[in-house]
Enzyme design. Structure first.
Site, PDB file in Angstrom:
ATOM      1  N   GLU A 328       0.819  -1.203   0.000  1.00  0.00           N
ATOM      2  CA  GLU A 328       0.000   0.000   0.000  1.00  0.00           C
ATOM      3  C   GLU A 328       0.856   1.256   0.000  1.00  0.00           C
ATOM      4  O   GLU A 328       1.818   1.370   0.757  1.00  0.00           O
ATOM      5  CB  GLU A 328      -0.985   0.009   1.176  1.00  0.00           C
ATOM      6  CG  GLU A 328      -0.385  -0.173   2.530  1.00  0.00           C
ATOM      7  CD  GLU A 328      -1.461  -0.309   3.615  1.00  0.00           C
ATOM      8  OE1 GLU A 328      -2.532  -0.870   3.352  1.00  0.00           O
ATOM      9  OE2 GLU A 328      -1.200   0.158   4.745  1.00  0.00           O
ATOM     10  N   CYS A 329       0.522   2.175  -0.888  1.00  0.00           N
ATOM     11  CA  CYS A 329       1.158   3.481  -1.026  1.00  0.00           C
ATOM     12  C   CYS A 329       2.677   3.338  -1.178  1.00  0.00           C
ATOM     13  O   CYS A 329       3.151   2.864  -2.200  1.00  0.00           O
ATOM     14  CB  CYS A 329       0.786   4.380   0.149  1.00  0.00           C
ATOM     15  SG  CYS A 329       0.959   6.152  -0.224  1.00  0.00           S
ATOM     16  N   GLY A 330       3.463   3.718  -0.165  1.00  0.00           N
ATOM     17  CA  GLY A 330       4.913   3.616  -0.290  1.00  0.00           C
ATOM     18  C   GLY A 330       5.373   2.210  -0.593  1.00  0.00           C
ATOM     19  O   GLY A 330       6.356   2.009  -1.319  1.00  0.00           O
ATOM     20  N   SER A 425      -1.821  -0.834  -4.155  1.00  0.00           N
ATOM     21  CA  SER A 425      -2.621   0.370  -4.352  1.00  0.00           C
ATOM     22  C   SER A 425      -2.067   1.495  -3.489  1.00  0.00           C
ATOM     23  O   SER A 425      -1.374   1.252  -2.487  1.00  0.00           O
ATOM     24  CB  SER A 425      -4.085   0.107  -3.976  1.00  0.00           C
ATOM     25  OG  SER A 425      -4.871   1.278  -4.106  1.00  0.00           O
TER      26      SER A 425
END
Length: 447
Positions: A328-330, A425
């Site tokens: 997720e993200c990073g 994501s």
């Protein structure tokens, strides 16, 4: 289960950057040093402030959000804290009335007294008008006073106090000082673990607060802040043991640090065994069935990540074996072929997802969102300063939280790897909003 009574305060402000975290940390640290039992919560989805709040209070800090974590979860956590604490501190989010739901909504739902913190560095008489406006804008809120922050002198503090319509609202002034300022970067506060003098700063803030009316409140004065926290109406549903026997390796270091304590608790409640590793420092993954790459600051450590070829190879081996990955993200950013920094430098990443991540100086996305996956719908949020370009088509996208609108498309969910084992994501998920949905992110065979 009976209700529980405890003094509580929600520390709010007219806007971000006023000093809420500094004041919340100072109060928590001051009272903890005095031997009082303090429990602290953070309003909203913030990952970073809780690190400082936890250091100040010496206890875990959880998020409270009427939508993301849910009203029942908030009620349960506050009631549990009231059973063991001498004081509950809740740090607000953004400005008092900002967001859906806002800090004011949370305060009103649980009858939490409000302390407003105002950066008074560039005002005098207007301080009183701003304090009065916050107190009277919405009926039904319970105010406990106002604290002036970043004050220039005792004379300046006197002007601020005189500007208040109700002198009893004055809780004192914190002078401007570098001794207890908390440094920031693009995603928020610098993490406490990154600073050698973090506790020294907190002690300096506590010492400064000790000279104010707020800091001198004794047990009797705190009775004005007492809140009756009702026991949850229904027992919390039993968490299904969908991850029994599964070992999940969780990335956790300076580059991968956006971890909700409640998410770790949720995975363990479902039976998972968690093992932690550092993609920055380690050469191999722990023995595991699934991998979780949470958000954080890969952009600040891109060179180190790029140089750790052994970890890149370990990730590739994990993926090629068809083992599950949730990024997720990073965490997702490191899975792409390349990361381009704000200054234009490019770094080779892990090459699991085709494409490039590009950092930018302005915010790319912010706000509460939800993601439907096999097993249910996860609530969460998005907050990032990068964009990604990939030939890989999104398997699906997030949707806005109820009552909210997206600016543009929702966050993409990318699916790749053997048997669609890799899911990634920009979306940050709150696992307890749907444990069954969270479990599908780590299971090869969907429940």
């Amino acid at each position: 289960m009976p209700s529980a009574s405890c003094p509580a305060i929600l520390i709010a402000a007219p806007a971000s950057g006023q000093g809420k975290t500094t004041v919340a940390c100072a109060l928590a640290r001051l009272f903890t040093r005095q031997g009082r039992r303090v429990r602290v919560f953070k309003c909203g989805p913030d990952f970073l402030d809780p690190y400082w709040l936890s250091l100040a209070s010496g206890a875990p800090v959880h998020q409270l959000d009427l939508w993301m974590t849910g009203e029942a979860d908030c009620a349960q956590r506050l009631h549990a804290a009231a059973l063991e604490a001498d004081l509950i501190i809740v740090e607000g989010v953004m400005g008092l009335f900002d967001g859906q739901p806002s800090a004011a909504d949370l305060a009103q739902r649980f009858d939490l007294p409000l302390l407003t913190v105002i950066d008074a560095s560039a005002m005098a008489g207007t301080f009183g008008a701003l304090a009065w406006g916050l107190q009277t804008y919405r009926k039904g809120l319970r105010f406990a006073g106002v604290l002036a922050n970043r004050v220039a002198s005792n004379g300046h503090a006197a002007m601020l106090e005189e500007s208040l319509r109700d002198p009893a609202q004055w809780q004192g002034a914190l002078m401007r000082s570098e001794d207890f300022s908390l440094p920031e970067r693009h995603l928020g506060l610098v993490m406490s673990a990154e600073m050698d003098d973090a506790m020294t700063r907190l002690d300096a803030a506590a010492d400064a607060l000790a000279a104010t009316k707020l800091g001198q409140m004794g047990a009797d004065a705190l009775q004005a802040w007492v809140v009756d926290f009702d026991a949850p109406a229904d027992a919390a549903p039993e968490t299904p043991d969908l991850l029994q026997g599964l070992t999940i390796a969780v990335a956790r270091d300076a580059a991968f640090c956006f971890l909700y304590a409640a998410n770790l608790d949720c995975l363990q409640a479902m039976g998972a065994r968690l093992v932690f590793f550092s993609p920055l420092a380690d050469a191999a993954l722990p023995d595991c069935d699934a991998l979780w790459l949470p958000g954080g600051y890969p952009e600040l450590h891109a060179a180190t990540l790029a140089e750790n070829g052994a970890m890149k190879a370990a990730i590739a081996t994990h993926v090629s074996a068809g083992k599950q990955v949730w990024a997720e993200c990073g965490g997702m950013m490191t899975l792409f072929d390349e990361l381009q920094a704000v200054d234009g430098r490019c770094f080779a990443m892990w090459g699991v997802l085709p494409g490039r991540v590009t950092m930018q100086a302005r915010l790319a996305a912010l706000g509460p969102q939800q993601l439907a996956v096999a097993g249910g719908t996860l609530r969460g949020h998005t907050f990032h300063y990068s964009t990604c370009s990939s030939p890989l088509a999104p398997a699906t996208r997030t949707e806005a939280a109820p009552g909210r609108k997206l600016r543009g498309e929702g966050e993409a969910l990318y699916v790749a790897g053997p048997g669609d084992s890799v899911k990634a994501s920009y979306f940050h998920a709150w696992f307890a909003s749907s444990p069954a949905a969270a479990a599908t992110l780590f299971l090869k065979d969907k429940p």
